[in-house]
Every structure is written in structure tokens, then in C-alpha cells.
Motif scaffolding. Structure first.
Motif, PDB file in Angstrom:
ATOM      1  N   GLN A 132     -21.089 -35.026   7.798  1.00 35.10           N
ATOM      2  CA  GLN A 132     -21.872 -36.250   8.224  1.00 35.10           C
ATOM      3  C   GLN A 132     -21.452 -36.758   9.604  1.00 35.10           C
ATOM      4  O   GLN A 132     -22.060 -37.137  10.419  1.00 35.10           O
ATOM      5  CB  GLN A 132     -22.418 -37.231   7.094  1.00 35.10           C
ATOM      6  N   ASP A 135     -21.453 -34.388  12.381  1.00 33.06           N
ATOM      7  CA  ASP A 135     -22.708 -34.377  12.904  1.00 33.06           C
ATOM      8  C   ASP A 135     -23.278 -35.400  13.800  1.00 33.06           C
ATOM      9  O   ASP A 135     -24.030 -35.142  14.572  1.00 33.06           O
ATOM     10  CB  ASP A 135     -23.765 -33.927  11.766  1.00 33.06           C
ATOM     11  N   LYS A 136     -22.767 -36.529  13.418  1.00 34.36           N
ATOM     12  CA  LYS A 136     -23.151 -37.781  14.356  1.00 34.36           C
ATOM     13  C   LYS A 136     -22.227 -38.067  15.419  1.00 34.36           C
ATOM     14  O   LYS A 136     -22.582 -39.031  15.912  1.00 34.36           O
ATOM     15  CB  LYS A 136     -23.596 -39.161  13.261  1.00 34.36           C
ATOM     16  N   TYR A 381     -20.185 -46.510   7.901  1.00 32.46           N
ATOM     17  CA  TYR A 381     -21.447 -47.232   8.000  1.00 32.46           C
ATOM     18  C   TYR A 381     -21.089 -48.691   7.538  1.00 32.46           C
ATOM     19  O   TYR A 381     -21.870 -49.586   7.534  1.00 32.46           O
ATOM     20  CB  TYR A 381     -22.123 -46.666   6.729  1.00 32.46           C
TER      21      TYR A 381
END
Length: 382
Positions: A132, A135-136, A381
Motif C-alpha cells: 500500500q 503504491d502510493k 496514516y
């Protein structure tokens, strides 16, 4: 103006919505939004019976409970359960209401032993989160920082037994032996015959956690421990980790031209021989050392003689050290304190892994994967 609460509302019945009690910026909300934990069902499907036995505790709940323990630095699962019982945000993250009974603290341990121990669910979780981040575009693949840190094992260093283990043959052993004999011939020594040494050695094995390794950092710091060998990128995202038992000789100043060592009192330690392990041996003159004011700090040798070792491949290591100080590599190396060293600092100070409460390399690997996955998620996050 002094005010006094006129009414005790502790026994008042209220209708509340648990969703409204968890702050919007709470970390558990970010974790819940970031990770779709449903993939765990597919990973563990074959570990549960489809039509027999009692209904199980939801495996996603089990993994989330461990997430709470490690990401918030709670020392044990027993304490984690106590925290979940009274913490609205934790209950929300697990999907529990106020009246729902929280699983017993031993539930995860039993499920680990019976189901998860031989699965790759923890590695899958770790690499799913890593993907993740990649991918970002948060992961920088140009540079990797690799290091290890020792984690104290849950074992008393005084409770051990002696054990004879087989010494593993090093992949470069043949090349090393050829260079050792070349070194000896160059210095007028006879080549060493093929080794007849018993390929075993005696080690200390913990009676509490036999898979840990006896670690000696200094005269005062001796303990059973594990090493977390870890790699991270320039942004501090952990790329991988391996847990191994933690099973180190400071040299004097080496004079390359005269091939000797100089001690702090400027006395010469001359070359004596090259041993079978590939180390050149340099020894001091005991007649000089005998009256040296630093003798007791330097050596405990009965003959008052100091021995210093230098590997025949030390020049290659020195060249690597030299390259580290070039302008480009110096700038990269300076980022260690912001990357891999920061990872280890957070691991120990924020996530409770200055020492472990678990036993065995497999459990420690599970713990490492989960903690680093959570650290990555919190960084991503948080």
C-alpha cells in the motif's frame, strides 16, 4: 468563580452512539480506514473447521487486539484486554459495543499455538501494508538502510546449560583457507594442513528460552537476546526483518607500512603468525608490558602479554569504511539516525520492545512482523 457539580450523573442512563464517542482524528480511525482486514479470512480459512466445533472468536478481532497492544505500547495481552474493556476507541476498532464481552487474554495465545504458528498470516499482513505504501509512492527504493538491534529475551541469564552445537561451514571457507596459507607463506610460515578440528563448539543455552542466543556486549552487559535484522528506506518505512539469536575486540592503532600495532603507550605489537581463522596475530613485549601503568586495563594475561587480531580481509572492510566517508555516501550515511536508528528507537520506546515477553524465534518473528506493520501504518496514516 468556584463551581460545584450539583448532580452525580454516574448512575444516569443515557442512550449514546459509540460511533460519536471516538474522535475523528484518533489513530484507530485512520487504521480502520487504511486497512481492509477482511483478507485475513481468506488466509486462515483452512485453519478452521467449516461445520464442527464451537463458534470461534473472529480471527480479525484477534489480529486487531494484537495491533492495539503493539501500536500503543501495551506490555502484555492481559493488560491489553483490561484497556479494551474500558477504552471506547478500542471497542469501536474491534467492532464491540458497551455490553459485548471481550475475549479472555489467553485467547490469542491459544489460537497462535493451534492455528497461526505455522501460517504466514503475519508476513502477509506486513507485506500487504508495505505494498500500500509503495503504491502510493511513499517508499523510496533508491537507498536501503540495514542494521540490527538486540532485544532482550524473556530469560534469566543465570539459568542456562552448556550445549555442544555443530559449527556451520562458511560459504567462503575454501577461499579463506587459500588466502590464509598464501599469507603465511609470504611471511615465512608453513602452510596449515587441512583442519582436523571437531566441527562443534560449546555454547550457553537458556533453560527458559533455548532459541535465544547468549549476547555479550561488554563486561557488564551479558544477557540472552534476539537480534532484529532490519532494512528500511530513506523515509523510514521498514522493508523487511529477520529475527535471529544474538550470539563481538577493539583494536589498537594499526600501522600499515610497518605491519604492526601501536598501543596507547606507543609500544609496538609485532606480527607473530596468521591463524586458521584468518586472523593475523600481533603480540606485545611482556617485559615492557609488565611495568605499564595501563596493564590492568589492557590485559588479564598471566604473562603480561597483549594479543591483538586483524583479519586478512580487513583491508576490504577499511575500503568500505573509506567509501562511507565520500561526499555522496557521507550524506546518505548521515540519514541513518533519521531512518533505521529512528525505527529501532520507536520500536523500543514507543512499542514496548526493549525486551520481549514471548519465548521462541517463531513467536518473536510474528511479533516483529506485526510491530513493524503497525509502525508502518502509523507512519503512513498517522
Amino acid at each position: 468563580m468556584l463551581s460545584k457539580q450539583l448532580e452525580d450523573k454516574r448512575m444516569q442512563m443515557e442512550m449514546v452512539w459509540i460511533e460519536k464517542l471516538v474522535p475523528e482524528d484518533h489513530l484507530v480511525r485512520k487504521l480502520d480506514a487504511a486497512i481492509d482486514f477482511d483478507f485475513i479470512y481468506d488466509l486462515v480459512e483452512d485453519l478452521y473447521s467449516k461445520d464442527r466445533g464451537r463458534p470461534s472468536v473472529d480471527p480479525v478481532v484477534l489480529i486487531k487486539m494484537v495491533f492495539i497492544q503493539y501500536i500503543f505500547g501495551i506490555r502484555s495481552m492481559r493488560q491489553t484486554i483490561k484497556e479494551i474493556e474500558t477504552n471506547v476507541a478500542y471497542r469501536w476498532f474491534l467492532g464491540f459495543g458497551f455490553e459485548d464481552k471481550i475475549p479472555h487474554f489467553s485467547t490469542f495465545g491459544k489460537n497462535y499455538v493451534r492455528r497461526f504458528r505455522d501460517s504466514d498470516v503475519f508476513e502477509q499482513l506486513f507485506y500487504r501494508i508495505l505494498k500500500q505504501a509503495m503504491d502510493k509512492g511513499f517508499v523510496s527504493p533508491e537507498v536501503a538502510f540495514i542494521d540490527s538491534t538486540s532485544i532482550k529475551a524473556n530469560a534469566n541469564k543465570r539459568k542456562h546449560r552448556k550445549k555442544v552445537v555443530r559449527t556451520e561451514t562458511r560459504a567462503y571457507q575454501t577461499q579463506l583457507e587459500e588466502e590464509i596459507n598464501g599469507e603465511r607463506v609470504k611471511n615465512g610460515k608453513k602452510p596449515l594442513p587441512p583442519s582436523q578440528k571437531d566441527p562443534s563448539r560449546e555454547v550457553k543455552e537458556s533453560t527458559t528460552d533455548p532459541e535465544s542466543g547468549y549476547y555479550v556486549k561488554s563486561e557488564r552487559e551479558k544477557m540472552f537476546a534476539y537480534n532484529f535484522h532490519t532494512a528500511c528506506d530513506a523515509n523510514g518505512f521498514v522493508l523487511g526483518t529477520i529475527v535471529k539469536p544474538a550470539n563481538v575486540h577493539d583494536e589498537f592503532v594499526y600501522d600499515e607500512y610497518y605491519d604492526c600495532f601501536l598501543c596507547p603507550q606507543n609500544q609496538v605489537l609485532s606480527y607473530r603468525t596468521t591463524n586458521r581463522e584468518g586472523y593475523r596475530e600481533y603480540i606485545s613485549d611482556p617485559r615492557i608490558c609488565e611495568s605499564c601503568p595501563l596493564l590492568t586495563q589492557c590485559t588479564k594475561n598471566r604473562n603480561h602479554q597483549k594479543l591483538v587480531l586483524r583479519h586478512i580481509w580487513q583491508d576490504a572492510l577499511d575500503e568500505a569504511e573509506h567509501l562511507r566517508h565520500t561526499e555522496r555516501n557521507r550524506d546518505i550515511y548521515a540519514k541513518r539516525k533519521e531512518t533505521i536508528e529512528r525505527v529501532f528507537a520507536d520500536l523500543k520506546h514507543k512499542h514496548g520492545l526493549r525486551w520481549t515477553t514471548l519465548w521462541g524465534k517463531k513467536k518473536l518473528s510474528m511479533q516483529a512482523m506485526l510491530v513493524f506493520a503497525e509502525m508502518k501504518e502509523a507512519c503512513f496514516y498517522g
